[in-house]
Design a protein around this motif. Structure first.
Motif, PDB file in Angstrom:
ATOM      1  N   LYS A  71       0.826  -1.203   0.000  1.00 20.37           N
ATOM      2  CA  LYS A  71       0.000   0.000   0.000  1.00 20.37           C
ATOM      3  C   LYS A  71       0.863   1.258   0.000  1.00 20.37           C
ATOM      4  N   GLY A  72       0.594   2.126  -0.987  1.00 25.69           N
ATOM      5  CA  GLY A  72       1.324   3.379  -1.106  1.00 25.69           C
ATOM      6  C   GLY A  72       2.679   3.267  -1.751  1.00 25.69           C
ATOM      7  N   SER A  73       3.085   2.056  -2.156  1.00 22.85           N
ATOM      8  CA  SER A  73       4.409   1.858  -2.761  1.00 22.85           C
ATOM      9  C   SER A  73       4.318   1.797  -4.287  1.00 22.85           C
ATOM     10  N   ILE A  74       5.476   1.933  -4.910  1.00 22.95           N
ATOM     11  CA  ILE A  74       5.611   1.672  -6.348  1.00 22.95           C
ATOM     12  C   ILE A  74       6.127   0.246  -6.489  1.00 22.95           C
ATOM     13  N   VAL A  75       5.343  -0.599  -7.130  1.00 19.97           N
ATOM     14  CA  VAL A  75       5.719  -2.005  -7.288  1.00 19.97           C
ATOM     15  C   VAL A  75       6.442  -2.182  -8.619  1.00 19.97           C
ATOM     16  N   LEU A  76       7.609  -2.815  -8.578  1.00 17.29           N
ATOM     17  CA  LEU A  76       8.339  -3.177  -9.798  1.00 17.29           C
ATOM     18  C   LEU A  76       8.294  -4.689  -9.975  1.00 17.29           C
ATOM     19  N   PHE A  77       7.742  -5.141 -11.108  1.00 18.69           N
ATOM     20  CA  PHE A  77       7.792  -6.550 -11.479  1.00 18.69           C
ATOM     21  C   PHE A  77       9.044  -6.765 -12.330  1.00 18.69           C
ATOM     22  N   ASP A  78      10.054  -7.360 -11.745  1.00 18.35           N
ATOM     23  CA  ASP A  78      11.310  -7.609 -12.462  1.00 18.35           C
ATOM     24  C   ASP A  78      11.324  -9.068 -12.936  1.00 18.35           C
ATOM     25  N   ALA A 118      -1.508  -5.093  -8.489  1.00 20.53           N
ATOM     26  CA  ALA A 118      -0.880  -4.095  -7.612  1.00 20.53           C
ATOM     27  C   ALA A 118      -1.894  -3.039  -7.188  1.00 20.53           C
ATOM     28  N   ALA A 119      -2.750  -2.619  -8.113  1.00 22.16           N
ATOM     29  CA  ALA A 119      -3.779  -1.630  -7.785  1.00 22.16           C
ATOM     30  C   ALA A 119      -4.745  -2.171  -6.739  1.00 22.16           C
ATOM     31  N   GLU A 120      -5.128  -3.435  -6.898  1.00 23.04           N
ATOM     32  CA  GLU A 120      -6.061  -4.049  -5.942  1.00 23.04           C
ATOM     33  C   GLU A 120      -5.471  -4.129  -4.542  1.00 23.04           C
ATOM     34  N   LEU A 121      -4.134  -4.205  -4.455  1.00 29.65           N
ATOM     35  CA  LEU A 121      -3.461  -4.281  -3.159  1.00 29.65           C
ATOM     36  C   LEU A 121      -3.070  -2.911  -2.614  1.00 29.65           C
ATOM     37  N   GLY A 122      -3.460  -1.841  -3.335  1.00 30.10           N
ATOM     38  CA  GLY A 122      -3.249  -0.493  -2.820  1.00 30.10           C
ATOM     39  C   GLY A 122      -1.968   0.180  -3.236  1.00 30.10           C
ATOM     40  N   ALA A 123      -1.296  -0.334  -4.254  1.00 27.28           N
ATOM     41  CA  ALA A 123      -0.046   0.281  -4.713  1.00 27.28           C
ATOM     42  C   ALA A 123      -0.309   1.675  -5.271  1.00 27.28           C
ATOM     43  N   ALA A 124       0.698   2.545  -5.127  1.00 25.89           N
ATOM     44  CA  ALA A 124       0.594   3.892  -5.695  1.00 25.89           C
ATOM     45  C   ALA A 124       0.841   3.886  -7.195  1.00 25.89           C
ATOM     46  N   ALA A 125       1.644   2.936  -7.677  1.00 31.12           N
ATOM     47  CA  ALA A 125       1.970   2.831  -9.107  1.00 31.12           C
ATOM     48  C   ALA A 125       2.581   1.455  -9.345  1.00 31.12           C
ATOM     49  N   ALA A 126       2.672   1.076 -10.598  1.00 31.68           N
ATOM     50  CA  ALA A 126       3.261  -0.217 -10.959  1.00 31.68           C
ATOM     51  C   ALA A 126       4.227  -0.039 -12.117  1.00 31.68           C
ATOM     52  N   LEU A 127       5.360  -0.723 -12.033  1.00 33.94           N
ATOM     53  CA  LEU A 127       6.355  -0.756 -13.094  1.00 33.94           C
ATOM     54  C   LEU A 127       6.558  -2.212 -13.508  1.00 33.94           C
ATOM     55  N   VAL A 128       6.778  -2.421 -14.798  1.00 30.41           N
ATOM     56  CA  VAL A 128       6.993  -3.764 -15.330  1.00 30.41           C
ATOM     57  C   VAL A 128       8.261  -3.752 -16.163  1.00 30.41           C
ATOM     58  N   ARG A 129       9.130  -4.733 -15.931  1.00 34.72           N
ATOM     59  CA  ARG A 129      10.304  -4.867 -16.789  1.00 34.72           C
ATOM     60  C   ARG A 129       9.843  -5.118 -18.215  1.00 34.72           C
ATOM     61  N   ALA A 151      -9.611   1.800 -10.439  1.00 33.02           N
ATOM     62  CA  ALA A 151      -8.320   1.325  -9.920  1.00 33.02           C
ATOM     63  C   ALA A 151      -7.261   1.506 -11.003  1.00 33.02           C
ATOM     64  N   ARG A 152      -7.270   2.680 -11.624  1.00 35.24           N
ATOM     65  CA  ARG A 152      -6.372   2.939 -12.754  1.00 35.24           C
ATOM     66  C   ARG A 152      -5.136   3.677 -12.251  1.00 35.24           C
ATOM     67  N   ILE A 153      -4.221   2.938 -11.649  1.00 26.93           N
ATOM     68  CA  ILE A 153      -3.003   3.545 -11.109  1.00 26.93           C
ATOM     69  C   ILE A 153      -2.014   3.827 -12.237  1.00 26.93           C
ATOM     70  N   PRO A 154      -1.052   4.714 -12.006  1.00 28.36           N
ATOM     71  CA  PRO A 154       0.009   4.917 -12.994  1.00 28.36           C
ATOM     72  C   PRO A 154       0.775   3.613 -13.218  1.00 28.36           C
ATOM     73  N   ALA A 155       1.061   3.295 -14.490  1.00 29.36           N
ATOM     74  CA  ALA A 155       1.765   2.053 -14.821  1.00 29.36           C
ATOM     75  C   ALA A 155       2.687   2.302 -15.998  1.00 29.36           C
ATOM     76  N   ALA A 156       3.892   1.762 -15.903  1.00 33.70           N
ATOM     77  CA  ALA A 156       4.881   2.003 -16.951  1.00 33.70           C
ATOM     78  C   ALA A 156       5.769   0.783 -17.126  1.00 33.70           C
ATOM     79  N   ALA A 157       6.346   0.674 -18.317  1.00 32.99           N
ATOM     80  CA  ALA A 157       7.390  -0.320 -18.589  1.00 32.99           C
ATOM     81  C   ALA A 157       8.733   0.357 -18.442  1.00 32.99           C
TER      82      ALA A 157
END
Length: 476
Positions: free
Chosen positions: A156-163, A194-205, A226-232
């Motif tokens: 919650k509140g974090s930026i999640v990176l899927f590496d 990640a959005a469902e778990l409360g992440a602030a944003a999501a990054l994907v390798r 649940a449209r959080i910021p998301a980037a590659a």
């Protein structure tokens, strides 16, 4: 090699002799006619010229954009000039636009005073937006969905990176599709989880090879509410963040300002080359017209569209008319919605018995080795003449699969329509796919000619088959 050349030459001579007696002198699927189609396609630059028009004059073609609208008109006009019957099928498409996108690592263990590090990234389709000034949050690095779930309240509140690395070794050994499937699952489902778990944003390798610090975009499964910021992020930056995270806490400042606008009006371009005695039956040959906005979509899917267009050009030059109607379709919105394919299915779901077969090319312009088809095992033997005709250009392989459809013709295949696609070398495809590097210079003119030869020969063969190809079992 010499024997293959002599085989090709003899078929060509036979074709010329038969044609001198008139078009009706030979059956539609005789070796001479198939050889003539193949050889004519291998001599023509028409499809490459159309690809150059699409990529160099129109450029990127994301659904809802001015480029997508211009591409519809350009392809429709080119088909009209060939004498095809052109229809523009209306489709409502998503209209997502990219805004500012930047990130930097602003705190980590061992960071020298005054130092921050830029991260190269690109927003993913459907991404939400940060505040205009961006957001600053801790980065949590995970390597699977299970690992993310195990983080619990930390998310919650974090930026999640899927590496999760793209498996280039699989791609190099002919398994590019499965390798991409593994990576795209992370990209589409990861940000949503990640959005469902409360992440602030999501990054994907980035899902792709050729690690030259280039980001690969693509669609996500994010939804309104649940449209959080998301980037590659690039592979290099994902690996950097993993290393820094192993040293201690890591913090990023992230700015993404995309917008999801109201749905836009667009079209599938449908061009019919009418049949003769079975004109009410249809063989579709197709590619998707839209592309991501980072580049000009030369491989994804300009080669598919140009290859399909080249089918009618080849047949027109030879004054050949099939028994069944050959229908070229340039699909709209494959990349971030597949609404073009779904709209066509809805309009034709009561006429699937008149759809003899469907072909879609959407794995780039690499060398074609033949074709894949979802026919029943008992039908394979009937394709022997087609395989023989394509062997002189090294494209005589036929792989039978239970499911062979591209994204746009998937609904047709699930409705029982036998589906086909070129069997291409995709080992390098995901190096360019969804990146700024997917440009015309990456496309081989020779391989595009082979592509047109395979697409035209296959379309013609299907449109003239005497055998009832039957329906396919509905894939789950």
């Amino acid at each position: 090699m010499k024997s293959v050349f002599k085989h090709s030459l003899s078929l060509t001579v036979l074709a010329s002799s038969l044609l001198s007696l008139g078009a009706s002198a030979a059956p539609a699927n005789d070796p001479a006619t198939l050889a003539q189609i193949r050889d004519s396609a291998m001599k023509s630059d028409w499809a490459y010229e159309r690809l150059a028009d699409l990529t160099d004059l129109v450029g990127p073609r994301l659904s809802g954009s001015a480029g997508a609208a211009a591409a519809v008109e350009q392809v429709a006009e080119a088909m009209r000039k060939l004498g095809a019957k052109v229809t523009l099928q209306p489709v409502k498409v998503p209209h997502w636009v990219r805004g500012e996108e930047k990130a930097e690592l602003v705190d980590y263990t061992g960071r020298p005073n005054g130092v921050s590090q830029k991260v190269v990234l690109t927003a993913l389709g459907g991404s939400g937006a940060t505040p205009a000034a961006g957001l600053t949050a801790p980065v949590i690095v995970v390597h699977s969905f299970d690992e993310l779930k195990a983080k619990g309240a930390q998310v919650k509140g974090s930026i999640v990176l899927f590496d999760v690395a793209f498996d280039q070794e699989m791609a190099d050994r002919g398994l590019a599709g499965p390798a991409y499937g593994q990576g795209s699952r992370i990209r589409t489902q990861g940000p949503k989880l990640a959005a469902e778990l409360g992440a602030a944003a999501a990054l994907v390798r980035s899902v792709g090879g050729a690690n030259y610090r280039i980001a690969h975009t693509g669609a996500t499964g994010l939804v309104d509410g649940a449209r959080i910021p998301a980037a590659a992020v690039t592979a290099e930056d994902a690996m950097l963040m993993s290393r820094l995270s192993a040293r201690g806490p890591l913090k990023m400042h992230l700015t993404l300002t995309p917008q999801t606008l109201p749905d836009a009006d667009s079209f599938n371009v449908i061009a019919d080359w009418p049949g003769t005695d079975k004109a009410d039956e249809v063989v579709i040959v197709s590619g998707h017209l839209d592309s991501w906005d980072l580049a000009t979509g030369a491989h994804d899917d300009g080669t598919g569209v140009a290859g399909a267009m080249g089918v009618i050009d080849t047949l027109k030059k030879l004054d050949l008319h099939p028994r069944r109607t050959i229908r070229v379709i340039a699909w709209m919105n494959e990349e971030n919605g597949t609404r073009g394919g779904r709209a066509y299915f809805e309009a034709n779901k009561d006429k699937l018995d008149k759809h003899f077969a469907a072909i879609e090319s959407d794995e780039g312009g690499g060398r074609p080795f033949g074709f894949i088809g979802s026919v029943t095992p008992s039908m394979v033997k009937y394709f022997a003449p087609l395989k023989a005709a394509l062997e002189p250009i090294g494209a005589g392989v036929f792989e039978r699969h239970d499911a062979a459809a591209g994204a746009d013709i998937g609904p047709l295949e699930r409705g029982g329509v036998p589906s086909f696609q070129p069997l291409v070398d995709a080992s390098f495809y995901f190096s360019y796919h969804h990146t700024p590097a997917d440009t015309l210079d990456k496309v081989s003119t020779l391989e595009l000619k082979r592509h047109v030869a395979v697409m035209t020969s296959l379309s013609w063969f299907l449109a003239n088959m005497d055998e009832n190809i039957g329906r396919v079992a509905k894939p789950e």
